[in-house]
Design a protein around this motif. Sequence first.
Motif, PDB file in Angstrom:
ATOM      1  N   UNK A   1      18.747 -13.465  89.188  1.00 28.10           N
ATOM      2  CA  UNK A   1      18.345 -13.307  88.052  1.00 28.10           C
ATOM      3  C   UNK A   1      19.120 -14.226  86.987  1.00 28.10           C
ATOM      4  N   UNK A   2      17.468 -14.563  86.238  1.00 25.81           N
ATOM      5  CA  UNK A   2      17.894 -15.475  84.739  1.00 25.81           C
ATOM      6  C   UNK A   2      17.960 -14.150  83.809  1.00 25.81           C
ATOM      7  N   UNK A   3      19.098 -15.106  82.801  1.00 20.44           N
ATOM      8  CA  UNK A   3      18.634 -14.112  81.946  1.00 20.44           C
ATOM      9  C   UNK A   3      17.243 -14.741  81.066  1.00 20.44           C
TER      10      UNK A   3
ATOM     11  N   UNK B   1      15.726 -12.138  91.277  1.00 15.94           N
ATOM     12  CA  UNK B   1      14.474 -12.718  92.042  1.00 15.94           C
ATOM     13  C   UNK B   1      15.462 -12.432  93.709  1.00 15.94           C
ATOM     14  N   UNK B   2      16.298 -11.689  93.292  1.00 18.92           N
ATOM     15  CA  UNK B   2      17.013 -11.045  94.502  1.00 18.92           C
ATOM     16  C   UNK B   2      17.821 -11.561  94.953  1.00 18.92           C
ATOM     17  N   UNK B   3      17.756 -11.672  96.532  1.00 21.71           N
ATOM     18  CA  UNK B   3      19.028 -12.478  97.325  1.00 21.71           C
ATOM     19  C   UNK B   3      18.502 -13.637  98.170  1.00 21.71           C
ATOM     20  N   UNK B   4      19.182 -14.283  98.572  1.00 24.47           N
ATOM     21  CA  UNK B   4      18.994 -15.381  99.899  1.00 24.47           C
ATOM     22  C   UNK B   4      18.550 -16.564  98.527  1.00 24.47           C
ATOM     23  N   UNK B   5      17.536 -17.891  99.850  1.00 25.01           N
ATOM     24  CA  UNK B   5      17.733 -18.828  98.885  1.00 25.01           C
ATOM     25  C   UNK B   5      19.138 -19.234  97.233  1.00 25.01           C
ATOM     26  N   UNK B   6      20.320 -19.221  97.877  1.00 18.91           N
ATOM     27  CA  UNK B   6      20.994 -19.476  97.154  1.00 18.91           C
ATOM     28  C   UNK B   6      21.821 -20.318  96.196  1.00 18.91           C
ATOM     29  N   UNK B   7      21.666 -21.896  97.048  1.00 20.93           N
ATOM     30  CA  UNK B   7      21.666 -22.968  96.786  1.00 20.93           C
ATOM     31  C   UNK B   7      20.733 -23.369  95.646  1.00 20.93           C
ATOM     32  N   UNK B   8      19.254 -22.571  96.367  1.00 18.24           N
ATOM     33  CA  UNK B   8      18.745 -23.216  95.586  1.00 18.24           C
ATOM     34  C   UNK B   8      18.377 -22.481  93.240  1.00 18.24           C
TER      35      UNK B   8
ATOM     36  N   UNK C   1      20.585 -20.046  87.687  1.00 18.20           N
ATOM     37  CA  UNK C   1      20.837 -18.714  88.404  1.00 18.20           C
ATOM     38  C   UNK C   1      21.976 -18.032  88.605  1.00 18.20           C
ATOM     39  N   UNK C   2      21.863 -16.795  87.627  1.00 24.37           N
ATOM     40  CA  UNK C   2      23.392 -15.751  88.056  1.00 24.37           C
ATOM     41  C   UNK C   2      23.398 -14.592  88.802  1.00 24.37           C
ATOM     42  N   UNK C   3      24.487 -14.232  89.431  1.00 24.16           N
ATOM     43  CA  UNK C   3      24.507 -12.928  90.223  1.00 24.16           C
ATOM     44  C   UNK C   3      24.911 -11.550  89.853  1.00 24.16           C
ATOM     45  N   UNK C   4      24.753 -10.327  90.590  1.00 22.88           N
ATOM     46  CA  UNK C   4      25.242  -9.139  90.538  1.00 22.88           C
ATOM     47  C   UNK C   4      25.796  -9.012  91.644  1.00 22.88           C
ATOM     48  N   UNK C   5      26.865  -9.144  92.087  1.00 19.73           N
ATOM     49  CA  UNK C   5      27.698  -8.529  93.590  1.00 19.73           C
ATOM     50  C   UNK C   5      26.556  -7.386  94.232  1.00 19.73           C
ATOM     51  N   UNK C   6      26.252  -7.203  94.753  1.00  9.38           N
ATOM     52  CA  UNK C   6      25.265  -6.250  96.045  1.00  9.38           C
ATOM     53  C   UNK C   6      26.260  -5.987  97.154  1.00  9.38           C
ATOM     54  N   UNK C   7      26.938  -4.545  97.306  1.00 12.30           N
ATOM     55  CA  UNK C   7      27.730  -3.921  98.218  1.00 12.30           C
ATOM     56  C   UNK C   7      27.437  -3.350  99.312  1.00 12.30           C
ATOM     57  N   UNK C   8      27.476  -3.320 100.530  1.00  4.70           N
ATOM     58  CA  UNK C   8      27.287  -1.881 100.872  1.00  4.70           C
ATOM     59  C   UNK C   8      28.265  -0.687 101.018  1.00  4.70           C
ATOM     60  N   UNK C   9      28.225   0.079 101.062  1.00 13.31           N
ATOM     61  CA  UNK C   9      29.135   1.571 101.540  1.00 13.31           C
ATOM     62  C   UNK C   9      28.429   2.487 102.693  1.00 13.31           C
ATOM     63  N   UNK C  10      29.122   2.568 103.429  1.00 13.51           N
ATOM     64  CA  UNK C  10      29.066   3.736 104.069  1.00 13.51           C
ATOM     65  C   UNK C  10      29.609   5.003 104.820  1.00 13.51           C
TER      66      UNK C  10
END
Length: 363
Positions: free
Chosen positions: A159-161, A306-313, A319-328
């Motif tokens: 995301x971008x603030x 902006x969601x995930x992927x295209x990391x380096x771009x 862009x900053x990011x929030x962690x997303x974790x899978x729980x199962x």
Amino acid sequence: MQVSESVADFSETELNGLGDCLFGKPFLSFVEEEHRDRARVLYFYDRAADGSLSAFAPAYVYRQHIPLTFRIGDFTGDPAMTDRMPSHLIVGVPIRLRSRVYAVGSVALRGFIEEITDWAAAHGLDAVVLPFVLGSDEPLRGALEPAGFASSFYEGDFYLPVAGNDIDEFLSSLPRGPRKRFRNDMNHFLRSGIELTRPEKVGDLAAVMADQHRALMDKYQRPEVEFTEESFRRFDRLVTSAMWCGAESADGLAGYSMGFHGHGILNVLRYGNSGLSQDDARVYINVGYVEPVRIAIELGVERVHFGKSAHHFKVLRGCLYEEGLVYARFLNRETHDEVSRLFARLDPANRQRFAALSRGEQP
């Protein structure tokens, strides 16, 4: 706990009160119509004595694969796992993956999660999976861990603030490197002669957008399309805060982005392009990032996601990011122990991969 299979059972006001447009009635209505032929759509909920909503969680049981939805085999790198354990209760929303469970108080939240898990067991499902829990969602994480859910890092939600009263003030808020890259992207686009537009309604563009979406899926070797022409029309009809950005050239629509906003967030969901405009025009960055930021400034929202992927771009553009974790939680004890060990190995590996991609390296 009660279970519904229609979002019509909830008012727009009470779902708006949850404070996240991804869980508001317009977006849930779109997902329900879009996926109901290929998934069982469920809403777990409870109400207080006065009738107010005291707990809520949307979920899905997929009857067939839907492109870009979460699959346990894709996540683990073992496609056969999806075939061995096909019946998962996926808690959260697709399209922009997000898993949230709402309840009043931590004790009620833990109890609600147990009731959802018991429902899944009673209906013969293999597992309860929350594919994208934000790292910042401490109440939910604090309820899932003692409930026996295994977890692993999945991806980052970039995301971008948003700062400033116009695009120039926004750019001034960025560090020097991202600011220069945005300026360069905007100048390339300006010289191309392509014009940015903001269609109020999709109309005849829906067919063009569907074609461009199909071409993008083909480019990344995905044999099925996620959205059809009717999907774009449905989004336009049901999501009242829909955002459409277009790039118009002399040959027609050169590219588009779609999203929606609410509660201080603008979510950019999908992008497409004609393939006719040269990369030098920077259509992707302008229609997918620059124009949504302009819209966000006008709306007064705090972030553009902006969601995930295209990391380096994305990192190169601030862009900053929030962690997303899978729980199962797998309902067979032996299977759950196996998956827990696998998740424990995946967590550091996925974090290293994410860090490498964000630096522009191939992991």
